[in-house]
Motif scaffolding. Structure first.
Motif, PDB file in Angstrom:
ATOM      1  N   SER A 113      -2.985   2.351   7.829  1.00  0.00           N
ATOM      2  CA  SER A 113      -4.158   2.590   9.251  1.00  0.00           C
ATOM      3  C   SER A 113      -5.045   1.400   7.807  1.00  0.00           C
ATOM      4  N   LEU A 114      -4.791   1.160   6.700  1.00  0.00           N
ATOM      5  CA  LEU A 114      -5.739   0.906   6.010  1.00  0.00           C
ATOM      6  C   LEU A 114      -4.785   0.107   5.422  1.00  0.00           C
ATOM      7  N   VAL A 164       0.874  -0.914  -0.543  1.00  0.00           N
ATOM      8  CA  VAL A 164      -0.091  -0.576   0.058  1.00  0.00           C
ATOM      9  C   VAL A 164       0.975   1.359   0.066  1.00  0.00           C
ATOM     10  N   SER A 165       1.159   1.846  -1.006  1.00  0.00           N
ATOM     11  CA  SER A 165       1.365   2.966  -1.466  1.00  0.00           C
ATOM     12  C   SER A 165       1.548   4.577  -1.154  1.00  0.00           C
ATOM     13  N   ARG A 180     -12.030   5.627  21.086  1.00  0.00           N
ATOM     14  CA  ARG A 180     -12.946   5.906  20.580  1.00  0.00           C
ATOM     15  C   ARG A 180     -12.972   6.957  19.515  1.00  0.00           C
ATOM     16  N   GLY A 181     -13.260   6.871  18.496  1.00  0.00           N
ATOM     17  CA  GLY A 181     -13.668   8.372  17.609  1.00  0.00           C
ATOM     18  C   GLY A 181     -12.164   7.904  16.630  1.00  0.00           C
ATOM     19  N   ALA A 182     -11.593   6.984  16.529  1.00  0.00           N
ATOM     20  CA  ALA A 182     -10.261   6.138  16.381  1.00  0.00           C
ATOM     21  C   ALA A 182     -10.707   6.592  14.510  1.00  0.00           C
ATOM     22  N   SER A 183      -9.678   6.661  13.692  1.00  0.00           N
ATOM     23  CA  SER A 183     -10.798   6.625  12.339  1.00  0.00           C
ATOM     24  C   SER A 183      -9.400   5.838  11.742  1.00  0.00           C
ATOM     25  N   TRP A 184     -10.151   4.306  10.460  1.00  0.00           N
ATOM     26  CA  TRP A 184      -8.714   4.015  10.162  1.00  0.00           C
ATOM     27  C   TRP A 184      -7.738   5.096   9.370  1.00  0.00           C
TER      28      TRP A 184
END
Length: 627
Positions: A22-23, A12-13, A619-623
């Motif tokens: 995160s992805l 993943v670049s 909580r509230g964390a995003s990828w």
């Protein structure tokens, strides 16, 4: 053709801030849920980059300022200084060593199955970082590493998006970095671009599709190289070959039509569901038996675990114990587990990365607690929380399971029956009262039934059809003998009824009785309704799907009321005719084609679309969060 060997290597670049790390975490979870072995590798450059995190442009302090990028881009000497080339060689060498170790680890964990190694940085990122001349030896080293990758996902985001995610101008203008990425991506193989401006779920879904497509292509290439009749690394295959490109679905159930101590309705349900799934998937049924081994029947592979010799109760416990180990040995894309008493669940989702659907056909821990005062329900409640997909037979059980496992996707899929046309001439007729089912005196309420029959003395004889464990059959024989009075016995136990004999009993009976203390659905009741027969039962929540369908419900365990209604039905053919017509019409809503189609739709949803994201740890964390 060496790319088709070993685990698939995916990078993943993209520039920092594109959400690479995160992805990778999101894709690891999605791929693991589909049964693939996944090793995620976080590559943040060589050990010098990790120890001394200096932006790549700060190598000549006397040239500060944004103009440096333009001068360096047009000056190959500046782009390829000796220290810079040595640094690039070190970076490429460490990346090559780390992915080699990761592939070895993935190969050992996969044990011949499909595996994917995910890295949140690839050769493309190294080439962009150092921006060496295309013909430089260090650039060639990165390109050799790129040849080992089966797929590179380039997450494209605009400059404003990068700045919004914490991009620092000290690293250089984003537009310059993107110019490098676009330039180098045209020189490397197997680059797939992803629109990073879209919502996170859509980016992950597209990335997942690209990876699964690459896995399928490699599998096709392996088959071509292996030649006809061989299928390397595909796990348990049907003996007759078949289309190995189809996904593999495993269904597990302790009950089996050849098990004389059980032979309940669950085996019939699994058989119908397996046959429907086999239209589009490879299907294996794992069940219990006296001896091990397997066989293929009607395009379905049957694997029997040798647990029945231990006895009915110990056999169930052994089956639950062995099931997680079997799940590790049989490669699968989806597992359907029919719950088995006494604990119901086997914690199967903890032992496999593929989706697991729990099917509540035998969740009876609460009933066993009332009977034996052993807290089996404590294990059952803990196990239910491990499942993300659960199928129940009725709405009442659905409410209970949703309370016990709030995070689970609970679906109500009832049992089915073959469609039959009502014979108006036979409605209301019948020569006897019928109990049909597994012989389990306490659970099925046979002691309550015989007491009610003795009290009421209806004008029709009572037939009991079914089989069970030797102990239960002896208990029933003693009960029947104790209730036998007069020179002509009016209670008859006819034993196990084969399929044709069962159909004859359903056609000839006046109505069915179901005095159960515990039921999950009551498949026998539905089968009787399809013949236009009323059903007399206790008003259990699990049996309320029959309401206004020609059934007669009495307060739970009220033996006197049960006897009175039994007498009414036995003495009134007109009442049986009215209720029988309603029963037959209600049963037509529960066809096997409709119900097994719902299982097929569930399998499509779990196998053909991305799985939902796992909840973040905070909580509230995003990828999209990056380092």
């Amino acid at each position: 053709m060496t790319r088709s060997r070993g685990p698939l290597l995916v990078a993943v670049s993209g520039p920092d801030g594109a959400g690479k790390s995160s992805l990778v975490g999101r894709l690891s979870a999605l791929l693991a849920e589909r049964g693939l072995t996944v090793v995620a590798l976080h590559c943040y450059g060589c050990f010098l980059c990790r120890r001394f995190p200096v932006p790549p442009r700060v190598s000549e302090p006397e040239e500060p300022g944004g103009g440096e990028w333009a001068r360096r881009a047009g000056d190959p000497e500046r782009r390829g200084s000796g220290l810079r080339r040595a640094h690039a060689f070190l970076d490429a060498g460490e990346l090559s060593a780390r992915i080699a170790l990761a592939r070895l680890r993935a190969r050992r964990r996969a044990r011949g199955g499909d595996a994917v190694v995910l890295t949140d940085r690839g050769p493309l990122d190294g080439l962009v970082k150092f921006d060496l001349p295309a013909g430089a030896p260090a650039a060639s080293a990165f390109r050799r590493v790129a040849d080992r990758y089966g797929l590179t996902l380039l997450v494209e985001t605009g400059p404003e998006t990068l700045r919004g995610r914490g991009w620092e101008e000290v690293a250089g203008p984003p537009t310059v970095w993107w110019a490098r990425y676009r330039s180098w991506s045209r020189r490397l193989p197997r680059i797939t671009r992803l629109d990073g401006e879209r919502p996170a779920s859509r980016v992950a879904a597209e990335a997942l599709d690209r990876i699964l497509e690459a896995v399928r292509e490699r599998e096709s290439e392996r088959r071509r190289e292996a030649g006809p009749g061989q299928a390397p690394g595909l796990g348990l295959e049907p003996a007759g070959g078949g289309d190995r490109r189809r996904r593999h679905v495993v269904v597990s159930i302790y009950d089996d039509a050849k098990n004389p101590a059980y032979r309940g309705g669950g085996a019939l349900v699994v058989d119908k569901v397996a046959r429907r799934l086999a239209e589009e998937y490879r299907v294996t049924v794992v069940t219990a038996g006296r001896g091990g081994g397997g066989e293929e029947r009607d395009g379905i592979r049957y694997v029997r675990l040798p647990v029945c010799r231990a006895g009915p109760r110990a056999g169930q416990l052994l089956f639950l114990t062995l099931l997680p180990f079997v799940a590790r040995r049989i490669r699968h894309d989806l597992w359907l587990e029919s719950f088995t008493p006494p604990f119901s669940t086997s914690f199967l989702p903890l032992t496999t990365g593929a989706p697991v659907v729990g099917i509540d056909q035998g969740r009876s821990a609460e009933a066993l607690w009332r009977r034996y005062h052993v807290p089996f329900f404590l294990v059952e409640r803990l196990g239910l929380r491990c499942y993300r997909h659960i199928v129940v037979m009725n709405a009442a059980d659905g409410s209970v399971v949703r309370r016990l496992s709030p995070r689970a996707d609970v679906q109500v899929i009832a049992n089915g029956v073959d469609r039959r046309d009502l014979d108006e001439n036979r409605l209301g007729s019948g020569r006897f009262i019928l109990f049909l089912g597994r012989i389990d005196t306490w659970v099925k309420g046979l002691d309550l039934l015989l007491d009610a029959y003795d009290r009421a003395g209806p004008p029709l004889e009572l037939l009991l059809a079914g089989s069970g464990t030797p102990a239960e059959e002896r208990r029933l024989a003693a009960l029947v003998a104790a209730h036998a009075s007069g020179p002509e016995p009016r209670i008859h136990w006819v034993g196990y009824a084969e399929e044709e004999r069962k159909r004859q009993l359903l056609r000839d009976c006046a109505f069915l009785v179901m005095p159960s203390r515990h039921e999950t659905f009551g498949l026998v009741a539905l089968e009787g309704m399809s013949y236009g027969k009323p059903v007399l039962h206790f008003d259990l929540p699990a049996l309320r799907w029959m309401r206004d369908g020609g059934d007669v419900a009495v307060p739970p365990f009220d033996v006197a009321a049960f006897g009175r209604r039994m007498n009414e039905l036995a003495a009134d053919p007109a009442l049986r005719r009215r209720l029988g017509r309603r029963s037959g019409l209600a049963a037509q809503r529960y066809t096997w084609d409709e119900m097994t189609g719902r299982y097929l739709a569930l399998a499509h949803r779990l196998l053909d679309t991305p799985a939902p994201a796992r909840r973040p740890r905070k909580r509230g964390a995003s990828w999209q969060t990056t380092r």
